[in-house]
Design an enzyme around this catalytic site. Structure first.
Site, short mmCIF file in Angstrom:
data_model
loop_
_atom_site.label_atom_id
_atom_site.label_comp_id
_atom_site.label_asym_id
_atom_site.label_seq_id
_atom_site.Cartn_x
_atom_site.Cartn_y
_atom_site.Cartn_z
N TYR A 118 -50.53 -10.52 17.24
CA TYR A 118 -51.66 -9.74 16.71
C TYR A 118 -52.98 -10.45 17.02
O TYR A 118 -53.92 -9.86 17.54
CB TYR A 118 -51.49 -9.55 15.19
CG TYR A 118 -52.79 -9.25 14.48
CD1 TYR A 118 -53.35 -7.97 14.54
CD2 TYR A 118 -53.48 -10.25 13.80
CE1 TYR A 118 -54.57 -7.72 13.92
CE2 TYR A 118 -54.68 -10.00 13.17
CZ TYR A 118 -55.22 -8.73 13.24
OH TYR A 118 -56.43 -8.48 12.64
N LYS A 149 -56.37 -9.50 19.66
CA LYS A 149 -57.80 -9.47 19.31
C LYS A 149 -58.58 -10.31 20.31
O LYS A 149 -59.63 -9.90 20.82
CB LYS A 149 -58.01 -9.99 17.88
CG LYS A 149 -57.45 -9.10 16.80
CD LYS A 149 -58.20 -7.76 16.75
CE LYS A 149 -57.61 -6.78 15.77
NZ LYS A 149 -58.10 -5.41 15.94
N SER A 158 -61.35 -10.15 14.65
CA SER A 158 -60.90 -10.82 13.43
C SER A 158 -61.18 -12.31 13.50
O SER A 158 -61.16 -12.91 14.59
CB SER A 158 -59.39 -10.60 13.30
OG SER A 158 -58.84 -11.51 12.38
C1 UD1 Z 1 -54.18 -12.47 7.49
C2 UD1 Z 1 -53.74 -12.78 8.89
C3 UD1 Z 1 -54.90 -12.62 9.82
C4 UD1 Z 1 -55.43 -11.19 9.73
C5 UD1 Z 1 -55.78 -10.86 8.30
C6 UD1 Z 1 -56.09 -9.38 8.19
C7 UD1 Z 1 -51.89 -14.40 8.65
C8 UD1 Z 1 -51.45 -15.79 8.87
N1 UD1 Z 1 -53.18 -14.13 8.93
O1 UD1 Z 1 -55.22 -13.36 7.13
O2 UD1 Z 1 -54.48 -12.89 11.14
O3 UD1 Z 1 -56.58 -11.04 10.53
O4 UD1 Z 1 -54.67 -11.14 7.44
O5 UD1 Z 1 -56.43 -9.06 6.89
O6 UD1 Z 1 -51.12 -13.55 8.23
N2 UD1 Z 1 -51.38 -15.35 0.01
C9 UD1 Z 1 -50.53 -15.69 -1.01
N3 UD1 Z 1 -49.58 -14.78 -1.39
C10 UD1 Z 1 -49.45 -13.56 -0.80
C11 UD1 Z 1 -50.34 -13.21 0.26
C12 UD1 Z 1 -51.28 -14.14 0.65
O7 UD1 Z 1 -50.62 -16.79 -1.58
O8 UD1 Z 1 -48.55 -12.79 -1.19
C13 UD1 Z 1 -52.44 -16.32 0.43
C14 UD1 Z 1 -52.35 -16.78 1.86
O9 UD1 Z 1 -51.51 -17.88 1.99
C15 UD1 Z 1 -53.82 -17.08 2.17
C16 UD1 Z 1 -54.59 -16.06 1.32
O10 UD1 Z 1 -53.68 -15.65 0.31
O11 UD1 Z 1 -54.16 -18.36 1.73
C17 UD1 Z 1 -55.03 -14.83 2.09
O12 UD1 Z 1 -53.92 -14.27 2.78
P1 UD1 Z 1 -53.99 -12.86 3.53
O13 UD1 Z 1 -54.59 -11.86 2.63
O14 UD1 Z 1 -52.65 -12.57 4.10
O15 UD1 Z 1 -55.06 -13.10 4.68
P2 UD1 Z 1 -55.10 -14.22 5.85
O16 UD1 Z 1 -53.88 -15.01 5.90
O17 UD1 Z 1 -56.37 -14.97 5.69
#
Ligand code: UD1
Length: 339
Positions: free
Chosen positions: A151, A155, A126
């Site tokens: 997690y 990895k 990842s």
């Molecule tokens: C997350 C994990 C990462 C993992 C990946 C797997 C964290 C900090 N990181 O990545 O380790 O490998 O998932 O798919 O959890 N967001 C919102 N509202 C929400 C959900 C997300 O605003 O309800 C935003 C987050 O702040 C971020 C973006 O959407 O900016 C993407 O979030 P997400 O889909 O959870 O992925 P990552 O954080 O990049």
């Protein structure tokens, strides 16, 4: 004769899409999965899509004794190791469970590969291994970690274990694939991401707001140093990601040692870009509110995938519109996932 690929943890989101792409390229596929985080219904769906019977073993990949049967009964050419827990928040609550499972699944596979002379392994890594300090675009040669949660550490540790094993066992070929943010679903709408409980990741959350299952999206922070203040990520269509695995299997077969590839599009979209694209492509509205930042998040994360293009011959083909359409197509047809 077709080559057989073992998909360890292959009934999940990425594994199931990879099974289809392998079958499309005339590989035989065997899945081992204990369904901790996947549904056995996926096999029926895969059979419906591919018209082929899916050979599967409903066993825990970490259980080496049980897994021996899989190696005994099949002439395995390559293993793809998808078998890991993946919820960041849960890993903070249950670190032992994460370290134990995510490392033991890989140990079990490596021991059995040695015993049965299986030379090739592809590992689901990842972008999280790049930690919080590197600037995007992220390049494979950058320093890794520190990770922000167990997690992520599993990895990074598994990457190290696999690389060390490839140094000592000169028969072994290891390919590490660092996924960016996989979203979307198979064009049929019959398989897709089926998160347990309330989704942690952005796209499944948006999809459940769209279907009315959840009321409103919380946008975690609008004061990041990005074009609109919300977090920027490299979203990649799961079918493109699945195709990278097929190319990685071919690549691994021709060599020894280890290599690592970023699998992303190289393009970053913000949370609000994603909301707007989803609304436009699917002609609906996603209610959202701005909420505080989520701990452990960074402003921007996207890939430099030049290496995958040059050495694997891989490049993302699908665009944001495809990702939004296919996510919704799956969600609409399967509001309760596989249940
Ligand atoms: C997350 C994990 C990462 C993992 C990946 C797997 C964290 C900090 N990181 O990545 O380790 O490998 O998932 O798919 O959890 N967001 C919102 N509202 C929400 C959900 C997300 O605003 O309800 C935003 C987050 O702040 C971020 C973006 O959407 O900016 C993407 O979030 P997400 O889909 O959870 O992925 P990552 O954080 O990049």
């Amino acid at each position: 004769m077709s080559k057989t690929v073992l998909l360890a943890g292959g009934a999940g989101y990425i594994g199931s899409h990879t099974a289809i792409e392998l079958l499309n390229k005339d590989f035989d596929v065997v899945i081992a999965d204990c369904h901790y985080n996947s549904s056995p219904i996926v096999y029926e769906r895969l059979e419906e899509i591919t018209g082929q019977k899916i050979k599967h073993y409903d066993i825990d990949v970490a259980d080496m004794q049980a897994m021996r049967q899989v190696f005994e009964e099949n002439k395995i050419e390559a293993v793809i190791d998808f078998a890991g827990y993946k919820a960041v928040g849960e890993s903070v609550q249950k670190p032992l469970m994460y370290y134990e499972n995510n490392l033991n699944t890989t140990f079990s596979l490596l021991h059995l590969m040695k015993e049965y002379n299986v030379a090739n392994i592809i590992f689901s890594s990842s972008a999280t291994v790049y930690g919080m300090e590197n600037q995007s675009p992220l390049v494979e040669s950058m320093r890794l970690g520190p990770c922000t949660n167990p997690y992520g550490w599993t990895k990074l540790m598994n990457e190290q274990i696999l690389m060390d094993e490839a140094k000592s066992n000169t028969n072994l070929s290891v390919v590490l694939l660092r996924y960016f943010n996989p979203i979307g679903a198979h064009a049929s709408g019959r398989i897709g991401e089926d998160p347990k409980g309330i989704p942690n990741n952005l796209m499944p959350y948006i999809a459940q707001v769209a279907s009315g299952k959840l009321q409103q999206l919380s946008v975690f922070g609008d004061d990041y140093d990005t074009h609109d203040g919300t977090g920027v990520r490299d979203y990649i269509h799961v079918v493109d990601l699945a195709k990278a695995h097929v190319l990685a299997v071919d690549y691994a077969a021709g060599r020894k040692g280890s290599d690592v590839f970023n699998i992303g599009t190289g393009v970053g979209y913000s949370v609000l870009d994603m909301v707007k694209a989803f609304e436009k492509v699917n002609s609906l509205t996603i209610p959202y509110k701005i909420a505080p930042r989520r701990a452990g998040d960074i402003a921007t994360c996207y890939a430099d995938s030049t290496k995958a293009k040059e050495l694997l011959g891989w490049e993302a083909e699908k665009n944001l519109e495809d990702m939004c359409r296919d996510t919704w197509n799956w969600q609409k047809g399967n509001p309760e996932g596989y249940r």
